[in-house]
Design an enzyme around this catalytic site. Structure first.
Site, PDB file in Angstrom:
ATOM      1  N   ASP A  32       0.778  -1.246   0.000  1.00  0.00           N
ATOM      2  CA  ASP A  32       0.000   0.000   0.000  1.00  0.00           C
ATOM      3  C   ASP A  32       0.812   1.301   0.000  1.00  0.00           C
ATOM      4  O   ASP A  32       1.790   1.426   0.739  1.00  0.00           O
ATOM      5  CB  ASP A  32      -0.849   0.124   1.276  1.00  0.00           C
ATOM      6  CG  ASP A  32      -1.599  -1.117   1.629  1.00  0.00           C
ATOM      7  OD1 ASP A  32      -1.555  -2.088   0.866  1.00  0.00           O
ATOM      8  OD2 ASP A  32      -2.242  -1.114   2.687  1.00  0.00           O
ATOM      9  N   GLN A  48       4.137   0.662   2.290  1.00  0.00           N
ATOM     10  CA  GLN A  48       4.356  -0.579   3.030  1.00  0.00           C
ATOM     11  C   GLN A  48       5.546  -1.284   2.386  1.00  0.00           C
ATOM     12  O   GLN A  48       5.542  -1.576   1.183  1.00  0.00           O
ATOM     13  CB  GLN A  48       3.100  -1.458   2.960  1.00  0.00           C
ATOM     14  CG  GLN A  48       1.956  -0.913   3.785  1.00  0.00           C
ATOM     15  CD  GLN A  48       2.201  -1.101   5.277  1.00  0.00           C
ATOM     16  OE1 GLN A  48       2.000  -2.183   5.812  1.00  0.00           O
ATOM     17  NE2 GLN A  48       2.649  -0.057   5.948  1.00  0.00           N
ATOM     18  N   TRP A 297      -3.174  -8.771  -3.968  1.00  0.00           N
ATOM     19  CA  TRP A 297      -2.714  -9.789  -3.022  1.00  0.00           C
ATOM     20  C   TRP A 297      -2.752 -11.180  -3.652  1.00  0.00           C
ATOM     21  O   TRP A 297      -3.678 -11.513  -4.375  1.00  0.00           O
ATOM     22  CB  TRP A 297      -3.593  -9.782  -1.762  1.00  0.00           C
ATOM     23  CG  TRP A 297      -3.267  -8.600  -0.890  1.00  0.00           C
ATOM     24  CD1 TRP A 297      -4.043  -7.495  -0.688  1.00  0.00           C
ATOM     25  CD2 TRP A 297      -2.071  -8.407  -0.134  1.00  0.00           C
ATOM     26  NE1 TRP A 297      -3.394  -6.615   0.150  1.00  0.00           N
ATOM     27  CE2 TRP A 297      -2.181  -7.149   0.515  1.00  0.00           C
ATOM     28  CE3 TRP A 297      -0.908  -9.151   0.064  1.00  0.00           C
ATOM     29  CZ2 TRP A 297      -1.183  -6.641   1.335  1.00  0.00           C
ATOM     30  CZ3 TRP A 297       0.089  -8.636   0.893  1.00  0.00           C
ATOM     31  CH2 TRP A 297      -0.058  -7.400   1.517  1.00  0.00           C
TER      32      TRP A 297
HETATM   33  C1  FRU Z   1      -3.921  -3.574   2.764  1.00  0.00           C
HETATM   34  C2  FRU Z   1      -3.276  -4.012   4.049  1.00  0.00           C
HETATM   35  C3  FRU Z   1      -3.605  -3.027   5.156  1.00  0.00           C
HETATM   36  C4  FRU Z   1      -2.469  -3.220   6.107  1.00  0.00           C
HETATM   37  C5  FRU Z   1      -1.317  -3.488   5.185  1.00  0.00           C
HETATM   38  C6  FRU Z   1      -0.283  -4.442   5.720  1.00  0.00           C
HETATM   39  O1  FRU Z   1      -3.293  -4.033   1.620  1.00  0.00           O
HETATM   40  O2  FRU Z   1      -3.698  -5.311   4.391  1.00  0.00           O
HETATM   41  O3  FRU Z   1      -4.877  -3.195   5.729  1.00  0.00           O
HETATM   42  O4  FRU Z   1      -2.274  -2.098   6.914  1.00  0.00           O
HETATM   43  O5  FRU Z   1      -1.861  -4.005   3.991  1.00  0.00           O
HETATM   44  O6  FRU Z   1       0.827  -4.495   4.890  1.00  0.00           O
END
Ligand code: FRU
Length: 478
Positions: A32, A48, A297
């Protein structure tokens, strides 16, 4: 940690699938976008990040900046999972400026050692910085230690989006009703970003809208309020909702007294195979810009063999028309344009390559007379054994992005139903391993990763009826 990144940098940037003008990690994993904002004269994009491998792992916040939204400068990692309240990950969140400092609000993810099952706890935390580069976590973290409502899950409570309204701070946080598996958004308020009170359940899923709502964003666009969210658990309905998780929006109105967001229906923000967890920010001149994760995902990611994984979409400007969001490429992207090739009024009766229109990166704009063209294909990244096809079926008014023969990576199709007039305009952005199609000035967008061979560079226009009537074609090389 940052030394490790600079050593490995050479290994990923410039590898065969690595984008030229999209944001991607210098090495390791990205999901993200986080904390997307404009601070100290430039855009900051956090994300992320797992710097130690091209797989998801304990999350850090990677960091990059840009002045034009297509040339990104990598900065040191902003925050790492190194405290008792975030030891298993600094999950997604947002950024806000207060008194000249940049505050990050994120989710601390912890798998308590005492738990026998692998259950996690999630709380909301802050970190701040004066220079926008070095961040210090707040000594009073977590600032929101529990979800406030007794039926809301303590385990799935994440991704705060913070904003200011009438001198107060508000944050929406992704949540679910634990026992019932129903996605919802919680609203919190604060005077100072450090002390927070639970305000309300701002919105929750009805019918097929999922068991968990992740990554909420809140903004006012063209005078209307919108809530962006990424629900998990929506079932496929015909050609819609084919991805494992979805990202979309609801137009509505937030009553700051009650904390309730009354809203209209949920709509997707993108109809491709790879789009998730988008974030928005305001530009200094008042536009709303969105960037999403251009992946999904659990999909195959062939770039992992080169030590990296994941990239962002191009920045998109959001506008509201007739109660719906239209997404168009941010105008900054025009800065990428180099040579321009144009053709007008073509009437094609056989598959045709147009001179000087080919390549693995660039912008292709095709304006089709759909009144006179019942069906057509535009084949991109064509090589000996592979191609990615944009297919239009006039009878069904459906546009299909077909990556069944795109090369390595997942092979599937995604479809979107259009409201066609006499003409259909497609604005297509190609980068080394992605395609993004903006349809009719942003009525719909389709974004997908593709992994063709570097030598697959042809573009072929294919009439599937008696002729393919093109009002104009323009190709900009980048
Ligand atoms: C969304 C998510 C978020 C979380 C993050 C973890 O893609 O699952 O909800 O904060 O990725 O990497």
């Amino acid at each position: 940690m940052n030394e490790k990144i600079s050593t490995d940098k050479k290994n990923s940037i410039g590898t065969k699938f690595y984008p030229v003008y999209h944001a991607a990690p210098p090495v390791g994993w990205m999901n993200d976008p986080n904390g997307f904002c404009f601070f100290n004269g430039e855009y900051h994009l956090f994300y992320q990040h797992h710097p130690y491998s091209a797989e998801w792992g304990p999350m850090h916040w990677g960091h990059m900046t840009s002045k034009n939204l297509f040339e990104w400068k990598h900065l040191p990692i902003a925050i790492a999972p190194d405290r008792f309240y975030d030891k298993d990950g600094c999950f997604s969140g947002s950024a806000i400026e207060k008194d000249g400092q940049l505050y990050l609000m994120y989710t601390g993810h912890v798998i308590p050692n005492v738990f026998r099952k692998k259950i996690h706890l999630q709380t909301q935390c802050i970190a701040r910085s004066s220079d926008g580069i070095n961040f210090e976590k707040f000594s009073g973290n977590p600032v929101i230690g529990n979800p406030g409502d007794h039926r809301a899950s303590k385990y799935d409570f994440r991704d705060p989006k913070v904003w200011e309204h009438d001198g107060k701070f508000y944050a929406v946080v992704g949540s679910k009703i634990e026992e019932e598996d129903i996605g919802q958004i919680l609203l919190f308020e604060s005077e100072d970003l450090e002390h927070w009170n639970f305000k309300s359940i701002a919105a929750k899923a009805t019918e097929n809208l999922g068991y968990m709502w992740e990554c909420p964003n809140f903004a006012t666009i063209d005078g209307k309020e919108i809530l962006i969210l990424s629900p998990q658990g929506i079932e496929q309905e015909g050609i819609v909702y084919q991805n494992v998780y979805q990202s979309g929006y609801m137009v509505g109105n937030l009553n700051y007294e009650t904390g309730i967001f009354t809203h209209e229906d949920f709509h997707l923000l993108d109809y491709g195979s790879d789009f998730y967890a988008p974030q928005i920010t305001q530009t200094p001149d008042g536009r709303t810009i969105l960037i999403g994760w251009l992946d999904m995902w659990y999909e195959k990611m062939p770039e992992q063999e080169d030590g990296w994984a994941g990239m962002m979409t191009v920045p998109r400007e959001l506008r509201l028309k007739n109660g719906k969001i239209f997404s168009v490429p941010a105008k900054e992207l025009e800065g990428l344009r180099k040579e321009k090739i144009s053709y007008e009024k073509l009437s094609l009766t056989e598959p045709t390559k147009l001179e000087k229109i080919s390549g693995d990166i660039g912008e292709l704009i095709v304006d089709v007379n759909t009144g006179k063209t019942p069906a057509f294909g535009i084949e991109l990244r064509v090589g000996e054994k592979e191609k990615t096809i944009i297919e239009y079926a006039g009878a069904e008014k459906i546009l299909i992005l077909n990556r069944k023969r795109s090369g390595k990576g997942p092979g599937d199709t995604r479809e979107v139903e259009l409201n066609p007039g006499e003409n259909l305009t497609l604005r297509i952005y190609l980068d080394k391993s992605s395609v993004e199609i903006f349809i009719n000035d942003g009525e719909a967008v389709m974004s997908s990763r593709i992994y063709p061979d570097e030598s697959s560079r042809d573009i072929i226009f294919v009439p599937w009826g008696n002729s393919f009537e093109i009002n104009s074609v323009t190709f900009y090389s980048f």
